[in-house]
Design an enzyme around this catalytic site. Sequence first.
Site, PDB file in Angstrom:
ATOM      1  N   ASP A 155      -6.168  33.055  20.209  1.00  0.00           N
ATOM      2  CA  ASP A 155      -5.428  31.911  19.683  1.00  0.00           C
ATOM      3  C   ASP A 155      -5.924  30.707  20.469  1.00  0.00           C
ATOM      4  O   ASP A 155      -5.607  30.551  21.649  1.00  0.00           O
ATOM      5  CB  ASP A 155      -3.924  32.139  19.908  1.00  0.00           C
ATOM      6  CG  ASP A 155      -3.091  30.886  19.626  1.00  0.00           C
ATOM      7  OD1 ASP A 155      -3.654  29.890  19.140  1.00  0.00           O
ATOM      8  OD2 ASP A 155      -1.872  30.923  19.895  1.00  0.00           O
TER       9      ASP A 155
ATOM     10  N   LYS B 224      -8.517  20.138  20.500  1.00  0.00           N
ATOM     11  CA  LYS B 224      -8.339  20.666  19.142  1.00  0.00           C
ATOM     12  C   LYS B 224      -7.948  19.571  18.149  1.00  0.00           C
ATOM     13  O   LYS B 224      -8.218  19.687  16.965  1.00  0.00           O
ATOM     14  CB  LYS B 224      -7.267  21.757  19.192  1.00  0.00           C
ATOM     15  CG  LYS B 224      -7.072  22.510  17.893  1.00  0.00           C
ATOM     16  CD  LYS B 224      -6.127  23.663  18.120  1.00  0.00           C
ATOM     17  CE  LYS B 224      -5.726  24.376  16.867  1.00  0.00           C
ATOM     18  NZ  LYS B 224      -4.840  25.520  17.185  1.00  0.00           N
TER      19      LYS B 224
ATOM     20  N   GLU C 169      -3.375  30.566  11.531  1.00  0.00           N
ATOM     21  CA  GLU C 169      -2.361  30.910  12.538  1.00  0.00           C
ATOM     22  C   GLU C 169      -1.070  31.488  11.950  1.00  0.00           C
ATOM     23  O   GLU C 169      -0.594  32.527  12.415  1.00  0.00           O
ATOM     24  CB  GLU C 169      -2.066  29.680  13.410  1.00  0.00           C
ATOM     25  CG  GLU C 169      -3.224  29.406  14.363  1.00  0.00           C
ATOM     26  CD  GLU C 169      -3.262  27.982  14.883  1.00  0.00           C
ATOM     27  OE1 GLU C 169      -2.271  27.242  14.707  1.00  0.00           O
ATOM     28  OE2 GLU C 169      -4.295  27.619  15.475  1.00  0.00           O
TER      29      GLU C 169
ATOM     30  N   ASP D 169       5.311  26.810  11.772  1.00  0.00           N
ATOM     31  CA  ASP D 169       4.510  26.795  12.995  1.00  0.00           C
ATOM     32  C   ASP D 169       4.336  25.366  13.502  1.00  0.00           C
ATOM     33  O   ASP D 169       3.593  24.581  12.922  1.00  0.00           O
ATOM     34  CB  ASP D 169       3.146  27.436  12.662  1.00  0.00           C
ATOM     35  CG  ASP D 169       2.212  27.497  13.865  1.00  0.00           C
ATOM     36  OD1 ASP D 169       2.551  26.936  14.923  1.00  0.00           O
ATOM     37  OD2 ASP D 169       1.130  28.102  13.733  1.00  0.00           O
TER      38      ASP D 169
END
Length: 583
Positions: A6, A67, A166, A188
């Site tokens: 992850d 990211k 994800e 999420d």
Amino acid sequence: MIVGIDLGTTNSLIGRIEKGRPRLVLGPDGKALVPSVVTFTPEGPIVGAPAKDNKSSSPKTTIYSAKRFIGRGKADIAEAMKHLPFDFSPSTDNSVRFQVCERSYTPVEISSLVLKELKRLAEKEFGEKVEKAVVTVPAYFDDSQRQATKLAGEIAGLEVMRIVNEPTAACLAYGLDKKAHGLLAVFDLGGGTFDISLLRVHEGVFEVLATNGDTQLGGDDLDLAVLQGLGFSPQTPEEKARHLVEAERAKRDLSEKESTELLGKPLTRAQFESFIAPVLARVEEPCRQCLQDAKIKPEQITDVILVGGSTRVPLVQRRVQEIFRREPICTLNPDEVVAMGAAVQANILDGQMTGMLLLDVIPLSIGIETMGGVVSRILHRNSTIPVSGVEHFSTYVDGQTNVDIHVVQGERELSKDNRSLARFQLKGLPPLPAGIPKLEVEFIIDANGILNVRAAELRTGKTASVTVNPSYGLTDQEVEKMLMDSFENADKDFSERFLIEAKTEAEGMLRATRKALSRGSELLSSEERMEIDSAVAALEGSLSSADYKVVKEKMEFLNQASQSFAEKLMNHSVQEALRGKDL
Ligand code: AMP
């Protein structure tokens, strides 16, 4: 061995399945979370917890949240750049680079350093080489963000066997305990991104029905909102970094307590909630859209799963409960559940785990630009991957030897309103009359959600192929805005599209008519000729109209006026042919 990773905005994790259970690798501090932070020292880069400790003391040489920038262009992330204490290099192109002393680093390089550290930790823990991995990305990552993530893995010496969304991974982790079944919503909210996905889980098959989100919304925005709400406006990089670190700490405090203090000012949970409410309001539209796309009402959902550190904020949980009208579940640690799911997918790919199948989707439609800037959509958003689609086209001008192919991603009718992904050329076509070449364009999205395009001219077998490799991707505001706009402007878009199509068709009809008149006008009486000429003039005149209905009407006129001429021409051709003449 294939590991699951992850790669998070704030923290990253790595693990694998052992004896049917996920085992995550613990960092030197005994935690599974490795901060996605890199600090550059004269001795070289340091990654993880020690780097995080440097955030306040060395703000210019400590890079985090890479990211947020991966697969992006400068123009996309101007706002996010403003609030960070480190420098961006003043490159002239659109690429994003972090400036650290004399050198600059791309987000891909920073991510690859984080991945390298994860690989090192895993090799130490498992006592064997780690060369293959499944890496997760937000479901709403576009093609260039996925490609950039894959590249970061490769730079770190990892073969990225699969890119998994994800929320889908989180669902797989729940599925391992057979806890997941029915219709599931995965909410999420991490450090920098927000995703919502709806899945149907039945007998080990995990089918994503729809996905939506915001790749520029997360816990970082809550930290900023609190600082702004309390009236702080840090100036120096040291101040910026220290304020952000303190705001994050205060935010975490308020997940447990009713009050805390931030940089000497008291802060209650109620105050905190009033500051972050406008930011959290941004989750509602993607949720609504996702439900609508999946054609599901909130009442039909079996369970809502919470993923990401920011779902610990009590107001986030209340919002989720309001939107989906049920209490969300978080029996698995929301920080670890994505990595666990990545490990499950790795195990499935390794052939170790059977009876589980993952059917994921693409977040945005893909198409190509056709005549007049109209988009011909080839793959629709929320299509299950892998998926491919073929579309046939022809040329527009006699003797055309090159065809430009422009690939776009988005939901709007006109190419200019979507994100341009790539342009390529199909060259060296044989010069044929317009409409004769048979062009076939095939779009293939692999199981990673990565796009490949192939084009060919079928009569000659001439092919061209491209891997879509843009320098940057969609900003989330853009994705969101594009989606919103496509609904708000649907009527306007359609009439614009119809107008362009009608004009293109009319021009073709005029060319065909002129050609026929030059060949067979002796078949017409002067009356018939006059009627056709005036219909031609009327159609030509309508080309400057802004209303597609006017163009259509004049086309119909010309159609009627030339009908008997067309029949005569046809009969004439048939007779000539019967006489053995070449037409
Ligand atoms: P992730 O990207 O899933 O690792 O999530 C990281 C984000 O979750 C960061 O913005 C953290 O500040 C936030 N976070 C982690 N723990 C908590 C907590 N207890 N309360 C509020 N936010 C948290």
